[in-house]
Design a protein around this motif. Structure first.
Motif, short mmCIF file in Angstrom:
data_model
loop_
_atom_site.label_atom_id
_atom_site.label_comp_id
_atom_site.label_asym_id
_atom_site.label_seq_id
_atom_site.Cartn_x
_atom_site.Cartn_y
_atom_site.Cartn_z
N GLY A 165 35.93 41.72 33.49
CA GLY A 165 36.54 42.91 33.09
C GLY A 165 38.16 42.76 33.21
N SER A 166 38.84 43.32 32.49
CA SER A 166 40.39 43.37 32.63
C SER A 166 41.10 44.86 32.45
CB SER A 166 40.70 42.34 31.20
OG SER A 166 40.42 43.09 29.99
N GLY A 167 42.47 44.58 32.30
CA GLY A 167 43.21 45.79 32.34
C GLY A 167 44.61 45.78 32.96
N PHE A 168 45.55 46.65 32.34
CA PHE A 168 46.92 46.71 32.91
C PHE A 168 46.97 47.38 34.07
CE2 PHE A 168 46.95 45.80 28.38
CZ PHE A 168 48.12 44.97 28.27
N ILE A 169 48.04 46.63 34.98
CA ILE A 169 48.45 47.34 36.38
C ILE A 169 49.85 47.99 36.19
CG2 ILE A 169 48.41 46.88 38.83
CD1 ILE A 169 46.47 44.54 38.20
N PHE A 170 49.88 48.97 36.50
CA PHE A 170 51.38 49.49 36.17
C PHE A 170 51.78 49.94 37.66
CE2 PHE A 170 49.44 50.56 32.20
CZ PHE A 170 50.26 50.06 31.23
N ASN A 171 53.19 49.62 37.77
CA ASN A 171 53.72 50.00 38.99
C ASN A 171 55.10 50.94 38.67
OD1 ASN A 171 55.09 50.74 41.25
ND2 ASN A 171 54.84 48.61 42.06
N TYR A 172 54.94 52.22 38.36
CA TYR A 172 55.73 53.22 37.98
C TYR A 172 57.08 53.17 38.49
CZ TYR A 172 54.07 56.71 41.00
OH TYR A 172 53.63 57.47 42.02
N ARG A 173 57.11 52.97 39.96
CA ARG A 173 58.21 53.00 40.76
C ARG A 173 59.25 52.08 40.55
NH1 ARG A 173 56.33 55.20 46.19
NH2 ARG A 173 55.13 57.06 45.53
N VAL A 174 58.93 50.82 40.12
CA VAL A 174 59.91 49.98 39.97
C VAL A 174 59.52 49.17 38.43
CG1 VAL A 174 59.94 48.97 42.36
CG2 VAL A 174 58.02 48.13 40.86
N ALA A 175 59.03 49.79 37.46
CA ALA A 175 58.74 49.61 36.30
C ALA A 175 58.18 48.36 35.82
CB ALA A 175 59.82 49.93 35.45
N ASP A 176 57.24 47.93 36.60
CA ASP A 176 56.45 46.69 36.60
C ASP A 176 55.32 46.80 35.79
OD1 ASP A 176 58.41 44.83 37.55
OD2 ASP A 176 57.33 44.91 39.47
N ALA A 177 54.63 45.96 34.85
CA ALA A 177 53.41 46.09 34.45
C ALA A 177 52.85 44.55 34.13
CB ALA A 177 53.52 46.54 32.88
N TYR A 178 51.48 44.57 34.82
CA TYR A 178 50.98 43.02 34.61
C TYR A 178 49.57 43.35 34.21
CZ TYR A 178 54.35 42.43 38.67
OH TYR A 178 55.41 42.01 39.40
N TYR A 179 49.14 42.05 33.76
CA TYR A 179 47.77 42.28 33.13
C TYR A 179 46.75 41.59 33.99
CZ TYR A 179 43.91 41.64 29.73
OH TYR A 179 42.77 41.77 29.03
N GLY A 180 45.72 42.05 34.42
CA GLY A 180 44.87 41.26 35.39
C GLY A 180 43.45 41.29 34.66
N PHE A 181 42.59 40.18 35.19
CA PHE A 181 41.41 40.29 34.80
C PHE A 181 40.47 39.44 35.91
CE2 PHE A 181 43.17 36.05 33.72
CZ PHE A 181 42.16 35.35 34.04
N THR A 182 39.06 39.77 35.75
CA THR A 182 38.25 39.32 36.86
C THR A 182 37.45 38.48 35.94
OG1 THR A 182 38.13 41.57 38.04
CG2 THR A 182 36.19 39.96 38.21
N ALA A 183 37.32 37.16 36.49
CA ALA A 183 36.59 36.01 36.19
C ALA A 183 35.38 35.82 36.85
CB ALA A 183 37.50 35.12 35.85
N ILE A 184 34.43 35.48 36.29
CA ILE A 184 32.93 34.86 36.74
C ILE A 184 32.78 33.51 36.52
CG2 ILE A 184 30.38 35.12 36.96
CD1 ILE A 184 30.60 37.96 36.13
N VAL A 185 32.67 32.74 37.73
CA VAL A 185 32.63 31.20 37.52
C VAL A 185 31.09 30.89 37.02
CG1 VAL A 185 32.66 28.97 38.65
CG2 VAL A 185 34.21 30.86 39.25
N GLU A 186 31.04 30.23 35.92
CA GLU A 186 29.67 29.96 35.32
C GLU A 186 29.38 28.57 35.43
OE1 GLU A 186 27.63 31.91 33.71
OE2 GLU A 186 28.97 33.74 33.74
N LYS A 187 30.10 27.66 35.53
CA LYS A 187 30.29 26.20 35.73
C LYS A 187 30.81 25.81 37.01
CE LYS A 187 30.34 22.98 31.91
NZ LYS A 187 31.14 22.29 31.22
N PRO A 188 30.25 24.91 37.74
CA PRO A 188 30.87 24.47 39.09
C PRO A 188 32.33 23.88 38.84
CG PRO A 188 28.60 23.38 38.93
CD PRO A 188 29.02 24.26 37.56
#
Length: 88
Positions: free
Chosen positions: A45-68
């Protein structure tokens, strides 16, 4: 019933256990997945993370480890825009 149990020798029990181990190993080898064919990660999954108080925007994602992966490995990711930002 108890007469039948008296006739079973240790050799027969040992051969039955070895046969069971061989059958289970054959099933395990037949159903195993090749790790080399898998990618290292799958994006869950993924999505943008907004902090409207300091006008920051980040993009984050969740990764599942498939291979050791080795411990303390670093994963570098890059973001490609879906459209050309210079036309805005």
């Amino acid at each position: 019933m108890l007469n039948r149990l008296d006739k079973i020798s240790v050799r027969q029990v040992l051969l039955a256990c070895i046969g069971l181990v061989v059958i289970l190993l054959a099933i395990g080898l037949a159903t195993r997945e090749n790790v080399a064919d898998k990618p290292y990660l799958t994006i869950a999954g993924s999505g943008f993370i907004f902090n409207y108080r300091v006008a920051d925007a980040y993009y984050g994602f969740t990764a599942i480890v498939e291979k050791p992966v080795r411990n303390y490995s670093r994963i570098d990711a890059s973001y490609r825009p879906a459209f050309d930002l210079t036309r805005l």
